[in-house]
Design a protein around this motif. Structure first.
Motif, PDB file in Angstrom:
ATOM      1  N   MET A   1       0.842  -1.169   0.000  1.00  0.00           N
ATOM      2  CA  MET A   1       0.000   0.000   0.000  1.00  0.00           C
ATOM      3  C   MET A   1       0.864   1.200   0.000  1.00  0.00           C
ATOM      4  SD  MET A   1      -2.786   0.403   2.926  1.00  0.00           S
ATOM      5  CE  MET A   1      -4.167  -0.480   2.686  1.00  0.00           C
ATOM      6  N   ARG A   2       1.309   1.722  -1.013  1.00  0.00           N
ATOM      7  CA  ARG A   2       2.220   2.836  -0.914  1.00  0.00           C
ATOM      8  C   ARG A   2       1.699   3.757   0.144  1.00  0.00           C
ATOM      9  NH1 ARG A   2       2.216   3.786  -7.292  1.00  0.00           N
ATOM     10  NH2 ARG A   2       2.665   1.653  -7.802  1.00  0.00           N
TER      11      ARG A   2
ATOM     12  N   TYR B   1      -1.638  -6.047   4.164  1.00  0.00           N
ATOM     13  CA  TYR B   1      -0.581  -5.945   3.162  1.00  0.00           C
ATOM     14  C   TYR B   1      -1.039  -5.044   2.029  1.00  0.00           C
ATOM     15  CZ  TYR B   1       1.750 -10.037   5.246  1.00  0.00           C
ATOM     16  OH  TYR B   1       2.391 -10.910   6.096  1.00  0.00           O
ATOM     17  N   VAL B   2      -0.134  -4.194   1.553  1.00  0.00           N
ATOM     18  CA  VAL B   2      -0.397  -3.375   0.381  1.00  0.00           C
ATOM     19  C   VAL B   2       0.698  -3.659  -0.639  1.00  0.00           C
ATOM     20  CG1 VAL B   2      -0.670  -1.062  -0.515  1.00  0.00           C
ATOM     21  CG2 VAL B   2      -1.481  -1.611   1.776  1.00  0.00           C
ATOM     22  N   ASN B   3       0.267  -4.128  -1.796  1.00  0.00           N
ATOM     23  CA  ASN B   3       1.205  -4.525  -2.847  1.00  0.00           C
ATOM     24  C   ASN B   3       2.252  -5.497  -2.320  1.00  0.00           C
ATOM     25  OD1 ASN B   3      -0.195  -2.919  -4.614  1.00  0.00           O
ATOM     26  ND2 ASN B   3       1.269  -1.230  -4.563  1.00  0.00           N
ATOM     27  N   GLY B   4       1.802  -6.443  -1.488  1.00  0.00           N
ATOM     28  CA  GLY B   4       2.676  -7.488  -0.971  1.00  0.00           C
ATOM     29  C   GLY B   4       3.517  -7.101   0.223  1.00  0.00           C
ATOM     30  N   LYS B   5       3.451  -5.854   0.662  1.00  0.00           N
ATOM     31  CA  LYS B   5       4.247  -5.400   1.802  1.00  0.00           C
ATOM     32  C   LYS B   5       3.358  -5.226   3.018  1.00  0.00           C
ATOM     33  CE  LYS B   5       7.295  -1.667   3.358  1.00  0.00           C
ATOM     34  NZ  LYS B   5       7.923  -0.370   2.990  1.00  0.00           N
TER      35      LYS B   5
ATOM     36  N   THR C   1      -3.643   1.813  -8.822  1.00  0.00           N
ATOM     37  CA  THR C   1      -4.335   0.587  -8.441  1.00  0.00           C
ATOM     38  C   THR C   1      -3.466  -0.184  -7.462  1.00  0.00           C
ATOM     39  OG1 THR C   1      -5.457   0.470 -10.578  1.00  0.00           O
ATOM     40  CG2 THR C   1      -5.384  -1.539  -9.275  1.00  0.00           C
ATOM     41  N   TYR C   2      -4.068  -0.657  -6.369  1.00  0.00           N
ATOM     42  CA  TYR C   2      -3.322  -1.310  -5.302  1.00  0.00           C
ATOM     43  C   TYR C   2      -3.895  -2.686  -4.994  1.00  0.00           C
ATOM     44  CZ  TYR C   2      -1.344   3.313  -4.456  1.00  0.00           C
ATOM     45  OH  TYR C   2      -0.697   4.508  -4.605  1.00  0.00           O
ATOM     46  N   ASP C   3      -3.006  -3.583  -4.589  1.00  0.00           N
ATOM     47  CA  ASP C   3      -3.402  -4.912  -4.126  1.00  0.00           C
ATOM     48  C   ASP C   3      -3.412  -4.867  -2.602  1.00  0.00           C
ATOM     49  OD1 ASP C   3      -3.693  -7.541  -3.382  1.00  0.00           O
ATOM     50  OD2 ASP C   3      -2.105  -8.315  -4.667  1.00  0.00           O
TER      51      ASP C   3
ATOM     52  N   GLU D   1      -9.188 -10.000   0.156  1.00  0.00           N
ATOM     53  CA  GLU D   1      -8.235  -9.325  -0.724  1.00  0.00           C
ATOM     54  C   GLU D   1      -8.959  -8.573  -1.833  1.00  0.00           C
ATOM     55  OE1 GLU D   1      -4.029 -10.302  -3.029  1.00  0.00           O
ATOM     56  OE2 GLU D   1      -5.494 -11.911  -2.745  1.00  0.00           O
TER      57      GLU D   1
ATOM     58  N   LYS E   1      -7.458  -7.134  -5.284  1.00  0.00           N
ATOM     59  CA  LYS E   1      -6.245  -7.043  -6.084  1.00  0.00           C
ATOM     60  C   LYS E   1      -6.219  -5.816  -6.983  1.00  0.00           C
ATOM     61  CE  LYS E   1      -5.257 -12.007  -6.255  1.00  0.00           C
ATOM     62  NZ  LYS E   1      -4.983 -13.167  -7.137  1.00  0.00           N
TER      63      LYS E   1
END
Length: 274
Positions: free
Chosen positions: A1-2, A49-53, A74-76, A92, A94
């Motif tokens: 998630m930036r 988690y945002v974008n895997g982080k 766009t965020y995961d 989730e 995506k």
């Protein structure tokens, strides 16, 4: 998630009204949004988690995190059981679309079938008329259609999950409750809501009717009564430091710079008009 755009306000606890107050930051880039997250899923702490982080660790129901400033994109976004990897999510999205220059609330909640869901709402931060306050009600609970009443009178009838209703009302304190649609059966409240001039109060119905975990959560956005010099956002002091560095609060130094700049600009305008 930036850097997430609004504040993440998650609330799920029986019988408590949590309040998130959002203050205005010194300045916000037009291409970024402020995001709040509301945890409305009872009994299940999560890692986020945002974008895997991993952005939040052991995020508890009935707690608030944020705000995050997120660039448009766009965020995961994945929610897992504490300690589980992003590859094993409970919930989730995506392709969470974050538009530029908006104020958002991302709500983790139960749908009508009591299944976990993620719903993003765009908060209306337009100016309110003098003496007015904005009231927004969002149905994000595992419950049937409801009527929302203020002072015993229906204000938002027939509200269903995951819909919202909004109105600008005279400022003051109102007693709000929630009834089953078309009946006088109260399922939430009554609860006094202080609607201050120039503010937006967002009330969430969260939890489950069958599990008897229904409750209310309230989020307040301030500084809507005059032309804002920046996007109204903030954290209300409810989010604990997660140690990740991603959920940073706006720096006080930035606010000072903005205030000084506004003062100098006003002086220039005054001189030019002489």
């Amino acid at each position: 998630m930036r850097r997430f755009g609004q504040s993440l306000a998650v609330v799920v606890s029986a019988g408590a009204l949590a309040t998130l107050t959002i203050q205005g930051p010194a300045a916000a880039a037009a291409a970024e949004s402020m995001v709040s997250v509301v945890h409305g899923i009872p009994g299940q702490p999560v890692d986020v988690y945002v974008n895997g982080k991993k952005t939040l660790d052991n995020f508890q129901p009935a707690t608030v995190a944020g705000p995050l400033s997120l660039a448009a994109g766009t965020y995961d976004v994945a929610l897992t059981k504490p300690g589980e990897p992003a590859s094993n999510p409970l919930l989730e999205n995506k392709a969470l679309a974050v538009p530029g220059g908006k104020n958002l609330s991302l709500v983790a909640h139960l749908d009508t079938a009591a299944k976990p869901a993620l719903t993003a709402f765009v908060n209306d931060v337009s100016r309110t008329a003098p003496g007015k306050a904005r009231l927004v009600v969002r149905h994000t609970a595992a419950a049937p259609a409801v009527d929302v009443r203020a002072g015993g009178k229906p204000v938002f009838p027939g509200l269903t999950n995951p819909k919202e209703a909004m109105a600008d009302l005279p400022a003051g304190t109102v007693s709000a409750d929630v009834t089953l649609a078309g009946t006088g059966t109260v399922v939430l409240g009554p609860k006094d809501l202080a609607l201050a001039p120039g503010t937006e109060t967002i009330v969430y119905a969260i939890g489950s009717a069958d599990a008897k975990t229904l409750t209310l959560a309230a989020q307040t956005i301030k500084n809507l009564g005059a032309a804002p010099s920046s996007m109204p956002t903030g954290n209300g002091g409810l989010a604990a430091d997660t140690g990740t560095g991603s959920w940073a609060r706006p720096a006080a130094g930035g606010l000072l710079v903005a205030l000084v700049g506004a003062f100098l600009l006003r002086r220039r305008v005054q001189r030019a008009s002489r």
